[in-house]
Write a protein that holds these residues in place. Structure first.
Motif, PDB file in Angstrom:
ATOM      1  N   TYR A   1     -25.979 111.178  26.582  1.00 40.07           N
ATOM      2  CA  TYR A   1     -25.935 110.245  25.532  1.00 40.07           C
ATOM      3  C   TYR A   1     -25.847 111.005  23.976  1.00 40.07           C
ATOM      4  O   TYR A   1     -24.988 110.533  23.157  1.00 40.07           O
TER       5      TYR A   1
ATOM      6  N   THR B   1     -27.170 113.221  17.792  1.00 35.95           N
ATOM      7  CA  THR B   1     -26.626 112.421  16.941  1.00 35.95           C
ATOM      8  C   THR B   1     -26.652 112.759  15.513  1.00 35.95           C
ATOM      9  O   THR B   1     -27.468 113.554  15.366  1.00 35.95           O
TER      10      THR B   1
ATOM     11  N   ALA C   1     -22.860 109.611  21.400  1.00 34.57           N
ATOM     12  CA  ALA C   1     -23.518 108.306  20.884  1.00 34.57           C
ATOM     13  C   ALA C   1     -22.532 107.610  19.691  1.00 34.57           C
ATOM     14  O   ALA C   1     -22.336 106.488  20.228  1.00 34.57           O
ATOM     15  N   GLY C   2     -22.126 108.328  18.982  1.00 29.46           N
ATOM     16  CA  GLY C   2     -21.245 107.840  17.741  1.00 29.46           C
ATOM     17  C   GLY C   2     -19.935 107.341  18.375  1.00 29.46           C
ATOM     18  O   GLY C   2     -19.249 106.032  17.982  1.00 29.46           O
ATOM     19  N   GLN C   3     -19.339 107.916  19.381  1.00 31.62           N
ATOM     20  CA  GLN C   3     -17.890 107.409  19.897  1.00 31.62           C
ATOM     21  C   GLN C   3     -18.434 106.299  20.932  1.00 31.62           C
ATOM     22  O   GLN C   3     -17.249 105.564  21.017  1.00 31.62           O
ATOM     23  N   ILE C   4     -19.533 106.188  21.464  1.00 30.23           N
ATOM     24  CA  ILE C   4     -19.613 105.017  22.303  1.00 30.23           C
ATOM     25  C   ILE C   4     -19.843 103.909  21.395  1.00 30.23           C
ATOM     26  O   ILE C   4     -19.457 102.845  21.767  1.00 30.23           O
ATOM     27  N   ARG C   5     -20.754 103.999  20.408  1.00 31.54           N
ATOM     28  CA  ARG C   5     -20.864 102.809  19.282  1.00 31.54           C
ATOM     29  C   ARG C   5     -19.739 102.392  18.705  1.00 31.54           C
ATOM     30  O   ARG C   5     -19.378 101.400  18.388  1.00 31.54           O
ATOM     31  N   ALA C   6     -18.749 103.189  18.459  1.00 36.19           N
ATOM     32  CA  ALA C   6     -17.484 103.102  17.657  1.00 36.19           C
ATOM     33  C   ALA C   6     -16.351 102.524  18.608  1.00 36.19           C
ATOM     34  O   ALA C   6     -15.467 101.825  18.317  1.00 36.19           O
ATOM     35  N   GLY C   7     -16.700 102.284  20.110  1.00 34.39           N
ATOM     36  CA  GLY C   7     -15.792 101.869  20.833  1.00 34.39           C
ATOM     37  C   GLY C   7     -14.694 102.569  21.287  1.00 34.39           C
ATOM     38  O   GLY C   7     -13.713 102.280  22.155  1.00 34.39           O
TER      39      GLY C   7
ATOM     40  N   MET D   1     -29.073 102.406  26.298  1.00 32.86           N
ATOM     41  CA  MET D   1     -27.711 101.494  26.964  1.00 32.86           C
ATOM     42  C   MET D   1     -28.365 100.607  27.896  1.00 32.86           C
ATOM     43  O   MET D   1     -27.646 100.757  28.891  1.00 32.86           O
TER      44      MET D   1
ATOM     45  N   GLU E   1     -35.134 106.991  21.738  1.00 33.21           N
ATOM     46  CA  GLU E   1     -33.966 106.457  20.791  1.00 33.21           C
ATOM     47  C   GLU E   1     -32.704 107.446  20.818  1.00 33.21           C
ATOM     48  O   GLU E   1     -31.527 107.179  20.317  1.00 33.21           O
TER      49      GLU E   1
END
Length: 341
Positions: free
Chosen positions: A224, A15, A228-234, A251, A305
């Motif tokens: 992860y 990340t 991580a960024g693409q998951i958080r952004a949907g 998660m 984290e």
């Protein structure tokens, strides 16, 4: 199904937050100002730095773990720890550097599933895994995430299995290379569910994730830090994690495959190996220091984290993990008829 080569992409990245921390973390950590251990509390010599050999470039998950561990070990022992990135030969350059080092505990290899896979495939890596390296400690585990494009009309893993079974041979999954951990884990998922997908081989998971977002492939099984960024952004939808039953701390809302009734649990892990031939008291001394390092709340929180779980190295002897992995991947390569050049 046939594999497809994809020439683009780079190695898996962590990340942005973790990468920023790494850019500010020196490879050679200064000893001044750190708490000194009690006499005899460290197994390492005071006059020689300890090398942590990483077979991937700086900035990736293995490098993050090595630097986090180096910092923690230095805090509790007072020794100097050097992170040494030895890339090349699909890992063989770094593996050989560790296997051929003196068995004095001053060279440790940070390794993952790829070395047992290489041994299972019969690759000529220049040494014998069982004879030349000593498993020391299981450091961290990362559950593969069953990840799809949000446009797919599925909300869980059984739903994806039904979707894929209605389209045999029509869907594609990405990995970071033939014989890679992500490739073989996805083959295990197919075997566990009876689905049939086509493999698209990339040079790195970053490009595979980009193509998953674009809909060029329909599924991938990264860890992860890579996404991580693409998951958080949907931009990508997680359907399950491949743990042995529990969920991943970072998660908690994502159920494991086994929670959803599908027997898929095969984690990506990182551990420490040392050259074979160390005196037993030296090995036990290192394991005691590593147990103390991994038990620290701050160290454990830092890894969690970043998407990892920190196993109890005493409860899960690393030697058992390595032996199991070689047997597992030998079977998978044979049953799935996978050839690694």
């Amino acid at each position: 199904m046939p594999d497809q080569q994809h020439p683009r992409g780079a190695g898996p990245r962590i990340t942005r937050r973790a990468a920023a921390w790494l850019l500010g973390a020196p490879a050679l950590l200064p000893r001044r100002g750190l708490a000194q251990p009690a006499p005899g509390a460290t197994p390492w010599p005071a006059d020689k730095p300890v090398r942590l050999v990483v077979t991937l470039a700086a900035g990736g998950t293995a490098d993050f773990l090595a630097r986090s561990l180096a910092q923690r070990l230095q805090e509790i022992t007072g020794n100097t720890f050097v992170v040494e990135n030895r890339t090349g030969g699909s890992g063989a350059v770094g593996w050989q550097a560790a296997a051929r080092a003196a068995p004095d505990a001053t060279t440790l290899l940070v390794m993952d599933n790829s070395l047992p896979i290489a041994a299972a495939a019969g690759r000529d890596i220049g040494f014998n895994l069982a004879r030349d390296l000593e498993p020391v400690w299981l450091l961290a585990q990362y559950a593969p995430i069953v990840l799809v494009n949000p446009s797919l009309p599925v909300t869980d893993l059984p739903g994806f299995v039904a979707y894929a079974k209605s389209r045999p041979g029509q869907l594609f999954y990405g990995s970071n290379g033939i014989g890679s951990v992500t490739h073989l884990q996805t083959e295990l998922l197919q075997a566990a569910t009876g689905i049939q997908m086509n493999h698209v081989s990339y040079r790195g998971m970053a490009q595979a994730a980009t193509d998953l977002v674009a809909g060029q492939v329909q599924l991938m099984l990264p860890v992860y830090p890579t996404v991580a960024g693409q998951i958080r952004a949907g931009a990508l939808k997680p359907l399950a994690v491949g743990t042995e039953g529990g969920r991943v701390p970072v998660m908690p809302e994502v159920r494991s495959a086994r929670e959803q009734g599908i027997d898929f649990a095969e984690q990506t892990w990182f551990g420490l190996m040392a050259p074979r031939g160390m005196p037993p008291e030296l090995l036990s001394g290192m394991q005691a220091a590593l147990a103390a390092a991994c038990a620290g709340d701050a160290f454990r929180r830092r890894l969690e984290e970043a998407g990892a779980t920190v196993p109890d190295g005493k409860a899960t002897p690393f030697r058992n993990t390595v032996t199991r992995e070689v047997a597992l991947w030998t079977r998978v390569l044979k049953e799935r008829e996978i050839k690694i050049e």
